[in-house]
Design a protein around this motif. Structure first.
Motif, PDB file in Angstrom:
ATOM      1  N   VAL A  84       0.846  -1.200   0.000  1.00  0.00           N
ATOM      2  CA  VAL A  84       0.000   0.000   0.000  1.00  0.00           C
ATOM      3  C   VAL A  84       0.877   1.245   0.000  1.00  0.00           C
ATOM      4  N   ALA A  85       1.924   1.218   0.848  1.00  0.00           N
ATOM      5  CA  ALA A  85       2.809   2.390   0.919  1.00  0.00           C
ATOM      6  C   ALA A  85       3.490   2.646  -0.421  1.00  0.00           C
ATOM      7  N   ASP A  86       3.742   1.580  -1.176  1.00  0.00           N
ATOM      8  CA  ASP A  86       4.363   1.730  -2.495  1.00  0.00           C
ATOM      9  C   ASP A  86       3.371   2.176  -3.558  1.00  0.00           C
ATOM     10  N   GLY A  87       2.105   2.291  -3.163  1.00  0.00           N
ATOM     11  CA  GLY A  87       1.096   2.699  -4.149  1.00  0.00           C
ATOM     12  C   GLY A  87       0.619   1.528  -4.982  1.00  0.00           C
ATOM     13  N   ARG A  88       0.630   0.310  -4.387  1.00  0.00           N
ATOM     14  CA  ARG A  88       0.128  -0.903  -5.066  1.00  0.00           C
ATOM     15  C   ARG A  88       0.702  -1.018  -6.468  1.00  0.00           C
ATOM     16  N   PRO A  89       2.013  -1.229  -6.589  1.00  0.00           N
ATOM     17  CA  PRO A  89       2.655  -1.193  -7.910  1.00  0.00           C
ATOM     18  C   PRO A  89       2.208  -2.302  -8.855  1.00  0.00           C
ATOM     19  N   MET A  90       1.653  -3.389  -8.340  1.00  0.00           N
ATOM     20  CA  MET A  90       1.085  -4.421  -9.220  1.00  0.00           C
ATOM     21  C   MET A  90      -0.086  -5.063  -8.445  1.00  0.00           C
ATOM     22  N   HIS A 144      -1.313   9.167  -7.867  1.00  0.00           N
ATOM     23  CA  HIS A 144      -2.152   8.897  -9.032  1.00  0.00           C
ATOM     24  C   HIS A 144      -1.381   8.077 -10.071  1.00  0.00           C
ATOM     25  N   TRP A 145      -0.098   8.351 -10.197  1.00  0.00           N
ATOM     26  CA  TRP A 145       0.736   7.603 -11.144  1.00  0.00           C
ATOM     27  C   TRP A 145       0.764   6.119 -10.771  1.00  0.00           C
ATOM     28  N   SER A 146       0.836   5.831  -9.472  1.00  0.00           N
ATOM     29  CA  SER A 146       0.813   4.424  -9.049  1.00  0.00           C
ATOM     30  C   SER A 146      -0.505   3.767  -9.448  1.00  0.00           C
ATOM     31  N   VAL A 147      -1.592   4.514  -9.274  1.00  0.00           N
ATOM     32  CA  VAL A 147      -2.908   3.960  -9.636  1.00  0.00           C
ATOM     33  C   VAL A 147      -2.941   3.663 -11.138  1.00  0.00           C
ATOM     34  N   ILE A 148      -2.425   4.615 -11.931  1.00  0.00           N
ATOM     35  CA  ILE A 148      -2.447   4.441 -13.388  1.00  0.00           C
ATOM     36  C   ILE A 148      -1.618   3.217 -13.790  1.00  0.00           C
ATOM     37  N   ARG A 149      -0.457   3.072 -13.210  1.00  0.00           N
ATOM     38  CA  ARG A 149       0.405   1.924 -13.561  1.00  0.00           C
ATOM     39  C   ARG A 149      -0.346   0.614 -13.322  1.00  0.00           C
ATOM     40  N   ALA A 150      -0.985   0.545 -12.139  1.00  0.00           N
ATOM     41  CA  ALA A 150      -1.698  -0.686 -11.802  1.00  0.00           C
ATOM     42  C   ALA A 150      -2.855  -0.918 -12.779  1.00  0.00           C
ATOM     43  N   LEU A 151      -3.571   0.157 -13.123  1.00  0.00           N
ATOM     44  CA  LEU A 151      -4.719   0.005 -14.034  1.00  0.00           C
ATOM     45  C   LEU A 151      -4.257  -0.471 -15.410  1.00  0.00           C
ATOM     46  N   ILE A 152      -3.155   0.108 -15.883  1.00  0.00           N
ATOM     47  CA  ILE A 152      -2.717  -0.248 -17.230  1.00  0.00           C
ATOM     48  C   ILE A 152      -2.167  -1.670 -17.251  1.00  0.00           C
ATOM     49  N   THR A 207     -15.647  18.323 -12.648  1.00  0.00           N
ATOM     50  CA  THR A 207     -14.449  17.484 -12.706  1.00  0.00           C
ATOM     51  C   THR A 207     -14.935  16.061 -12.861  1.00  0.00           C
ATOM     52  N   ALA A 208     -14.069  15.196 -13.383  1.00  0.00           N
ATOM     53  CA  ALA A 208     -14.419  13.786 -13.488  1.00  0.00           C
ATOM     54  C   ALA A 208     -13.570  13.028 -12.483  1.00  0.00           C
ATOM     55  N   ARG A 209     -14.201  12.116 -11.791  1.00  0.00           N
ATOM     56  CA  ARG A 209     -13.497  11.343 -10.771  1.00  0.00           C
ATOM     57  C   ARG A 209     -12.279  10.629 -11.361  1.00  0.00           C
ATOM     58  N   HIS A 210     -12.403  10.209 -12.615  1.00  0.00           N
ATOM     59  CA  HIS A 210     -11.338   9.401 -13.214  1.00  0.00           C
ATOM     60  C   HIS A 210     -10.521  10.171 -14.238  1.00  0.00           C
ATOM     61  N   ALA A 211     -10.367  11.472 -14.009  1.00  0.00           N
ATOM     62  CA  ALA A 211      -9.500  12.267 -14.894  1.00  0.00           C
ATOM     63  C   ALA A 211      -8.741  13.236 -14.006  1.00  0.00           C
ATOM     64  N   PHE A 212      -7.804  12.684 -13.227  1.00  0.00           N
ATOM     65  CA  PHE A 212      -7.047  13.493 -12.282  1.00  0.00           C
ATOM     66  C   PHE A 212      -6.281  14.590 -13.020  1.00  0.00           C
ATOM     67  N   GLY A 213      -6.420  15.832 -12.545  1.00  0.00           N
ATOM     68  CA  GLY A 213      -5.685  16.942 -13.151  1.00  0.00           C
ATOM     69  C   GLY A 213      -6.426  17.594 -14.290  1.00  0.00           C
ATOM     70  N   ALA A 260      -8.503  13.108  -5.004  1.00  0.00           N
ATOM     71  CA  ALA A 260      -7.256  12.348  -4.865  1.00  0.00           C
ATOM     72  C   ALA A 260      -7.005  11.966  -3.414  1.00  0.00           C
ATOM     73  N   LEU A 261      -7.334  12.884  -2.491  1.00  0.00           N
ATOM     74  CA  LEU A 261      -7.156  12.551  -1.068  1.00  0.00           C
ATOM     75  C   LEU A 261      -8.078  11.414  -0.646  1.00  0.00           C
ATOM     76  N   CYS A 262      -9.308  11.445  -1.172  1.00  0.00           N
ATOM     77  CA  CYS A 262     -10.266  10.388  -0.832  1.00  0.00           C
ATOM     78  C   CYS A 262      -9.798   9.034  -1.369  1.00  0.00           C
ATOM     79  N   ASP A 263      -8.972   9.044  -2.428  1.00  0.00           N
ATOM     80  CA  ASP A 263      -8.424   7.788  -2.925  1.00  0.00           C
ATOM     81  C   ASP A 263      -7.324   7.258  -2.010  1.00  0.00           C
ATOM     82  N   LEU A 264      -6.761   8.134  -1.203  1.00  0.00           N
ATOM     83  CA  LEU A 264      -5.681   7.727  -0.313  1.00  0.00           C
ATOM     84  C   LEU A 264      -6.149   7.438   1.105  1.00  0.00           C
TER      85      LEU A 264
END
Ligand code: SF4
Ligand code: SF4
Length: 770
Positions: A230-236, A411-419, A634-640, A668-672
């Motif tokens: 979790v601390a690593d941002g769930r890399p896989m 957010h980058w960690s989330v994207i990596r896992a999703l992709i 804003t869209a929940r799934h379009a950070f930034g 983003a905070l609510c995702d953390l």
């Protein structure tokens, strides 16, 4: 009760080249392997494939999953495997989607086999128990020699760009004598698309090893891995954790070891015998046997066997202790085999019950973070995700650029896992679109190793997350092949940013190819659904007839380049419709308006402005709505990303930017962090709307209005005219009321109370402004 079977383990070899001392096939109670044919024959493989096909056809299954297993399946050799695989593909592919996998110890994996698996789209899973010391504890040859180097070489092969798309992941059997963090880091270093941790097979007759003086060593071991993951941002993805959470949330667990879903799995042994789940070999001699086989019995007949049918009854099939257990929804009584006791069979909780009771709550009640005593108010593992003090500055209103950058990192960690998840679902390479997706993924993987900054720049573009979720949760009628092939567009954009040469096939969507964050090119490919594109440092070229290039236009504010996104096909993820390509006149209006609004904001609220410049990646122009209705979102799934209808004046535009970026930060905070109780369905009165709002809406509204109150406070000081002052007082009273309702709601988690107290401190500092 399940009415069909969609998962099969096909044993193609009953022997192994390793002699792991924790192996359930050779070292546990059932020794039936001794009487089985060493390898499957062509006739048996063909008959098995016919049975699977027949069942899929009768039950009109969307997909079936077949894992080639052993012993060690690679002992079948290249030609033998080709025969089995081509038989399965030729018989099953025409009637349903075949997800074909092989599970190997990796020792014999070579280029030729990798090429075979790539040709036939066979996903490869490899067993590895961690670093050399951990792996050597059990996974050795019969002469005691380590298998670690061979497995390492196999994983290196699977990481090569040309095979990366068939790399399914790593299976790791837990041994509590191994250091969990060393094991985790060793697995992470192999860049697996997925990891699974398996509890060593055990029963009440043959309990698992527990170090003297320990009660729940498996929970302690897994908890350390979970915290770090979790601390690593769930890399896989990690199946053990994901399955428990999925089951708890009422989704399919995709695992026999979690949840209450009916078990729809059958094993076919090398002699064609239908068997129950393989792990039963740990329970007693011939425990998996059904007495049925593929030659004389259909899948439907095998399903009717009491051992198989008995696994379909969900909670009713569990012992009374499990039925009463608060964890049962996630746990499901643990793996069936682990419940075995000689006097009453499987009518028991898992032999890992005490461990499961400790680890499951840590996973399911805090899906995003884990507890630690070091941060007051809970959710402290997020300390690793946010810099010291970041939570406090964000809760006070503006945050700071470092906190915003940390939100972007998570957010980058989330994207990596999703992709990685999207890539793990890539189909075969039959059609041009499938090839485009597979080749795009290969290029992205290679670029990620060599030019990670270019890959990150493209993959963190806001609508990539919306695209990935569209692939993973397709809408009815979605063109999934086309959506998956968008990977090629992402790869082309990353290659362009990296300044390398590459040739790719890109999907054609409504007559254009898209390079997210870069632009779109209208092409004429006739009926073809892909276009060949050559990327080089000098740009893009294609042999197809090109009609028009549209670039993603950008505005520079605060030194940052912000896209005004009017072409990305996945930008339509807000609450109302985006505009089409802006005319030159409209583009100029947007360009000048955004630049002026940014200047004004920098003068009025410089701290907020600095954070906005750090986090804002793009603005989507929206179609104007009726006067009086909301003009931004804003869209929940379009950070930034923000979505705006261009207002007529700069002051309103700067307020909209400010308001919407509050939502971006809070989402983003609510995702953390667990800020509020997700299960709380109540609605609360809010001063800014006539209708009542759920706690999430109340929190978001209060946070957004905190910034707007600050804006009017600043404006009233610069231009002390009555309307500005009135507006400040109005917004401040809204925030005060929002804080009061939130604090009395009983819906906030400890971290949520911390957040609301941060807002309160800011408002209290404004007391003199009354
Ligand atoms: S590699 Fe797998 S099948 Fe072979 S001995 Fe080890 S655990 Fe058993
Ligand atoms: S935690 Fe124990 S009692 Fe509860 S469902 Fe799992 S095995 Fe059964």
């Amino acid at each position: 009760m399940a009415v069909s079977i969609s998962q099969y383990v096909l044993k193609v070899c009953s022997r192994c080249d390793l002699a792991c001392d924790h192996c359930y096939v050779y070292e546990h109670a059932d020794q039936s392997w001794r009487a089985k044919p060493k390898i499957i024959t062509e006739a048996t493989a063909s008959q098995a494939a016919w049975r699977i096909r027949e069942h899929a056809k009768i039950h009109q299954l969307d997909a079936v999953h077949v894992v080639l297993h052993g012993g060690e399946p690679l002992l079948l050799g290249h030609d033998g495997l080709r025969g089995v695989i081509s038989t399965l593909r030729s018989l099953i592919d025409p009637v349903t989607q075949l997800d074909l996998r092989v599970h190997t110890n990796g020792v014999l994996l070579d280029e030729k086999l990798c090429a075979l698996f790539a040709d036939y789209a066979v996903q490869v899973g490899v067993s590895l128990d961690g670093d050399r010391t951990s792996n050597d504890r059990h996974r050795r040859f019969s002469n005691g020699r380590s298998s670690y180097s061979e497995v390492g070489r196999a994983l290196e092969l699977l990481r090569k760009p040309e095979y990366r798309h068939v790399y399914a992941g790593i299976l790791c059997t837990v041994d509590v004598r191994n250091d969990p963090i060393v094991v985790y880091e060793a697995l992470l270093a192999e860049a697996p698309p997925r990891v699974d941790f398996l509890l060593p097979h055990a029963t009440w007759e043959r309990p698992p090893y527990r170090p003297p003086g320990t009660q729940t060593p498996y929970a302690a071991w897994l908890a350390r891995v979970y915290s770090r993951w979790v601390a690593d941002g769930r890399p896989m993805p990690v199946r053990f954790f994901d399955s428990l959470l999925a089951a708890w949330e009422g989704r399919p667990s995709q695992s026999e070891a979690a949840g209450l879903d009916p078990v729809d799995l059958l094993v076919i042994d090398t002699d064609g015998a239908w068997e129950q789940t393989d792990s039963l070999k740990t329970a007693y001699e011939k425990a998996p046997a059904t007495g049925l086989d593929v030659f004389a019995h259909s899948v439907d007949e095998a399903m009717a066997h009491p051992g198989v049918a008995g696994r379909q009854a969900g909670i009713a099939a569990l012992c009374s202790i499990c039925r009463e257990c608060p964890m049962v929804r996630a746990c499901g009584g643990g793996l069936y085999t682990h419940r075995y006791k000689s006097d009453n069979g499987f009518d028991n909780p898992s032999v890992y019950c005490e461990d499961l009771k400790v680890i499951i709550p840590q996973i399911v009640t805090r899906p995003r973070t884990v507890p630690s005593a070091s941060v007051p108010g809970g959710d402290p593992s997020a300390r690793h995700l946010l810099p010291e003090g970041a939570f406090e500055v964000l809760s006070a209103g503006p945050g700071d650029p470092a906190a915003m950058a940390a939100l972007a990192d998570s957010h980058w960690s989330v994207i990596r896992a999703l992709i990685a998840k999207v890539a793990s679902g890539l189909g075969g390479r039959g059609s041009d679109l499938e090839r485009a997706a597979a080749e795009g993924w290969m290029l992205l993987s290679a670029l990620d190793a060599e030019r990670p900054e270019a890959v990150r720049e493209v993959l963190t573009y806001p609508y990539v997350q919306a695209w990935a979720l569209q692939c993973l949760r397709p809408a009815k009628g979605a063109d999934l092949d086309l959506d998956y092939a968008h990977l090629a567009g992402l790869a082309a954009a990353a290659a362009l940013r990296a300044g390398i040469e590459a040739e790719l096939m890109l999907p054609v969507r409504e007559g254009s190819i898209y390079l997210p964050s870069v632009g779109a090119l209208a092409v004429n490919t006739g009926p073809g659904r892909t276009a060949v594109v050559r990327v080089s440092p000098s740009g893009l070229s294609t042999p197809h007839c090109t009609l028009a290039w549209q670039t993603v236009r950008r505005v520079t504010i605060g030194g940052m380049s912000i896209a005004v996104e009017d072409i990305d096909p996945f930008r339509d993820c807000q609450v109302w419709e985006p505009s089409g390509r802006l005319s030159t006149a409209r583009w100029n209006a947007w360009r000048l308006g955004l630049a002026a609004a940014a200047r004004q904001l920098a003068a009025e609220l410089p701290t907020y402005a600095g954070v906005i410049y750090t986090g804002l990646r793009s603005v989507v122009p929206m179609r104007p709505r009726a006067v009086g209705s909301r003009q931004s979102g804003t869209a929940r799934h379009a950070f930034g990303a923000l979505a705006l209808a261009l207002p007529g004046d700069v002051g309103t535009l700067s307020a909209l930017l400010l308001h919407e970026m509050q939502h971006v930060k809070l989402t983003a905070l609510c995702d953390l962090f667990d800020l509020f109780d997700q299960a709380d369905q109540r609605r609360f009165p809010v001063p800014w709307r006539a209708d009542r709002r759920p706690v999430e809406g109340l929190l978001h509204g209060t946070y957004a209005h905190l910034a707007i109150a600050d804006l009017w406070r600043s404006r009233s000081r610069q231009t002390p005219v009555l309307p500005a002052r009135r507006l400040f007082l109005m917004y401040r009273s809204w925030v005060e009321k929002g804080i009061e309702v939130l604090m009395q709601s009983g819906a906030l988690m400890p971290q949520g109370e911390r957040f609301v107290n941060g807002m309160r401190s800011t408002v209290e500092e404004w007391a003199d402004d009354s």
